[in-house]
Scaffold this motif. Sequence first.
Motif, mmCIF file in Angstrom:
data_model
loop_
_atom_site.group_PDB
_atom_site.id
_atom_site.type_symbol
_atom_site.label_atom_id
_atom_site.label_comp_id
_atom_site.label_asym_id
_atom_site.label_seq_id
_atom_site.Cartn_x
_atom_site.Cartn_y
_atom_site.Cartn_z
ATOM 1 N N LEU A 181 14.206 33.594 -4.359
ATOM 2 C CA LEU A 181 12.869 33.322 -3.854
ATOM 3 C C LEU A 181 12.545 34.394 -2.839
ATOM 4 O O LEU A 181 13.332 34.652 -1.929
ATOM 5 C CB LEU A 181 12.815 31.938 -3.193
ATOM 6 C CG LEU A 181 13.360 30.780 -4.039
ATOM 7 C CD1 LEU A 181 13.255 29.481 -3.251
ATOM 8 C CD2 LEU A 181 12.619 30.663 -5.343
ATOM 9 N N ILE A 182 11.411 35.033 -3.005
ATOM 10 C CA ILE A 182 11.017 36.121 -2.123
ATOM 11 C C ILE A 182 9.809 35.654 -1.324
ATOM 12 O O ILE A 182 8.722 35.481 -1.877
ATOM 13 C CB ILE A 182 10.657 37.391 -2.922
ATOM 14 C CG1 ILE A 182 11.814 37.770 -3.850
ATOM 15 C CG2 ILE A 182 10.306 38.536 -1.993
ATOM 16 C CD1 ILE A 182 11.423 38.672 -4.986
ATOM 17 N N SER A 183 10.016 35.424 -0.042
ATOM 18 C CA SER A 183 8.937 34.918 0.798
ATOM 19 C C SER A 183 8.348 36.061 1.600
ATOM 20 O O SER A 183 9.075 36.877 2.164
ATOM 21 C CB SER A 183 9.493 33.854 1.750
ATOM 22 O OG SER A 183 8.481 33.350 2.560
ATOM 23 N N SER A 184 7.024 36.114 1.623
ATOM 24 C CA SER A 184 6.378 37.175 2.385
ATOM 25 C C SER A 184 4.988 36.727 2.815
ATOM 26 O O SER A 184 4.307 36.006 2.094
ATOM 27 C CB SER A 184 6.270 38.446 1.547
ATOM 28 O OG SER A 184 5.499 38.205 0.402
ATOM 29 N N PRO A 185 4.578 37.153 4.010
ATOM 30 C CA PRO A 185 3.225 36.826 4.429
ATOM 31 C C PRO A 185 2.214 37.661 3.655
ATOM 32 O O PRO A 185 2.494 38.800 3.306
ATOM 33 C CB PRO A 185 3.217 37.200 5.915
ATOM 34 C CG PRO A 185 4.305 38.208 6.049
ATOM 35 C CD PRO A 185 5.323 37.906 4.986
ATOM 36 N N ASP A 186 1.070 37.071 3.349
ATOM 37 C CA ASP A 186 0.006 37.812 2.691
ATOM 38 C C ASP A 186 -0.779 38.591 3.742
ATOM 39 O O ASP A 186 -0.444 38.588 4.919
ATOM 40 C CB ASP A 186 -0.930 36.848 1.954
ATOM 41 C CG ASP A 186 -0.438 36.574 0.547
ATOM 42 O OD1 ASP A 186 0.780 36.436 0.377
ATOM 43 O OD2 ASP A 186 -1.275 36.495 -0.361
ATOM 44 N N HIS A 187 -1.839 39.207 3.283
ATOM 45 C CA HIS A 187 -2.677 39.968 4.206
ATOM 46 C C HIS A 187 -3.412 39.055 5.167
ATOM 47 O O HIS A 187 -3.765 39.443 6.263
ATOM 48 C CB HIS A 187 -3.669 40.826 3.402
ATOM 49 C CG HIS A 187 -2.972 41.799 2.510
ATOM 50 N ND1 HIS A 187 -2.732 41.554 1.185
ATOM 51 C CD2 HIS A 187 -2.399 42.989 2.777
ATOM 52 C CE1 HIS A 187 -2.077 42.571 0.656
ATOM 53 N NE2 HIS A 187 -1.868 43.446 1.598
ATOM 54 N N SER A 188 -3.628 37.831 4.783
ATOM 55 C CA SER A 188 -4.295 36.854 5.635
ATOM 56 C C SER A 188 -3.238 36.062 6.403
ATOM 57 O O SER A 188 -2.262 35.603 5.808
ATOM 58 C CB SER A 188 -5.127 35.894 4.771
ATOM 59 O OG SER A 188 -5.499 34.772 5.512
ATOM 60 N N PRO A 189 -3.412 35.883 7.710
ATOM 61 C CA PRO A 189 -2.414 35.128 8.478
ATOM 62 C C PRO A 189 -2.313 33.660 8.058
ATOM 63 O O PRO A 189 -1.333 33.009 8.345
ATOM 64 C CB PRO A 189 -2.886 35.254 9.922
ATOM 65 C CG PRO A 189 -4.251 35.825 9.877
ATOM 66 C CD PRO A 189 -4.483 36.394 8.520
ATOM 67 N N SER A 190 -3.328 33.150 7.362
ATOM 68 C CA SER A 190 -3.300 31.748 6.950
ATOM 69 C C SER A 190 -2.603 31.551 5.595
ATOM 70 O O SER A 190 -2.452 30.434 5.135
ATOM 71 C CB SER A 190 -4.715 31.190 6.882
ATOM 72 O OG SER A 190 -5.454 31.867 5.887
ATOM 73 N N GLU A 191 -2.178 32.644 4.943
ATOM 74 C CA GLU A 191 -1.533 32.540 3.638
ATOM 75 C C GLU A 191 -0.108 33.067 3.691
ATOM 76 O O GLU A 191 0.184 34.045 4.371
ATOM 77 C CB GLU A 191 -2.305 33.340 2.583
ATOM 78 C CG GLU A 191 -3.603 32.710 2.188
ATOM 79 C CD GLU A 191 -4.208 33.366 0.954
ATOM 80 O OE1 GLU A 191 -3.574 34.257 0.361
ATOM 81 O OE2 GLU A 191 -5.313 32.980 0.586
ATOM 82 N N LYS A 192 0.768 32.379 2.971
ATOM 83 C CA LYS A 192 2.137 32.836 2.823
ATOM 84 C C LYS A 192 2.504 32.673 1.353
ATOM 85 O O LYS A 192 2.342 31.608 0.772
ATOM 86 C CB LYS A 192 3.085 32.022 3.690
ATOM 87 C CG LYS A 192 4.509 32.523 3.639
ATOM 88 C CD LYS A 192 5.382 31.799 4.629
ATOM 89 C CE LYS A 192 6.804 32.335 4.557
ATOM 90 N NZ LYS A 192 7.668 31.596 5.475
ATOM 91 N N GLY A 209 2.740 39.298 -3.600
ATOM 92 C CA GLY A 209 2.674 39.167 -2.153
ATOM 93 C C GLY A 209 3.696 40.017 -1.435
ATOM 94 O O GLY A 209 3.910 39.867 -0.246
ATOM 95 N N SER A 210 4.354 40.933 -2.172
ATOM 96 C CA SER A 210 5.441 41.700 -1.571
ATOM 97 C C SER A 210 5.123 43.171 -1.374
ATOM 98 O O SER A 210 5.784 43.836 -0.603
ATOM 99 C CB SER A 210 6.688 41.597 -2.449
ATOM 100 O OG SER A 210 6.478 42.279 -3.673
ATOM 101 N N GLY A 211 4.149 43.689 -2.114
ATOM 102 C CA GLY A 211 3.878 45.121 -2.077
ATOM 103 C C GLY A 211 4.810 45.908 -2.981
ATOM 104 O O GLY A 211 4.664 47.102 -3.136
ATOM 105 N N VAL A 212 5.802 45.249 -3.595
ATOM 106 C CA VAL A 212 6.755 45.916 -4.485
ATOM 107 C C VAL A 212 6.534 45.396 -5.897
ATOM 108 O O VAL A 212 6.561 44.187 -6.143
ATOM 109 C CB VAL A 212 8.213 45.633 -4.043
ATOM 110 C CG1 VAL A 212 9.198 46.289 -4.999
ATOM 111 C CG2 VAL A 212 8.438 46.117 -2.622
#
Length: 198
Positions: free
Chosen positions: A89-100, A174-177
């Motif tokens: 599971l790859i967890s990362s914050p999105d560009h919006s602080p309210s989204e993960k 959501g990772s940029g990769v």
Amino acid sequence: MDAIYDTLPLLRKGWGAQKMREEQIRLATPLVAQGVQFVGFPSAEVEATAVATFNAEMITGSTAEDNLQGVAALDSNGTLIGAVTLGPLISSPDHSPSEKTLAVLVRYLAVAPDWRHHGIGTVLLCIMDQHGVPGDVTRRVFFGGCAPEEARFYQRAGFDVLQPGTPVPGEVLGSGVDFANINAEYPCCFIRPWSQQA
């Protein structure tokens, strides 16, 4: 993300949520009537080591690791007859602080030979998003790889199947990769986004 996602070259478009739920119910009803249970693992009913052994027996090249999680199918005797194994599971914050975003790799899907073509695999894929939702995650993306001839199967479970060789853009995960499937046997990526709002 939607603008990028909408431009991906598809081999097959996944069924919508309503059609997918109807298919899940259609397939699960006779299975449950036969005593089949669907349970998350690791759990008291299903140990991760049992799933790792099952995967190794059913799937050439799978590794027998025991730090697995996902959803399993058990017959009326409690025997493991199918499993979808998730991770990492790859967890990362999105560009919006309210989204993960949580990107979830569908590593293995295995069904015992006597139970194939009864809908167990489709039901497992349809219900896996109910397994272990962290409270702070607002969006999950399930993804993996398949052979082109398996595209219709994944379509029925709501997955969009990309043209062979097309990577899943990191922005979608959501990772940029980017996720590029380098396995020649499974050159297509499949993907299904999920959000709390959906």
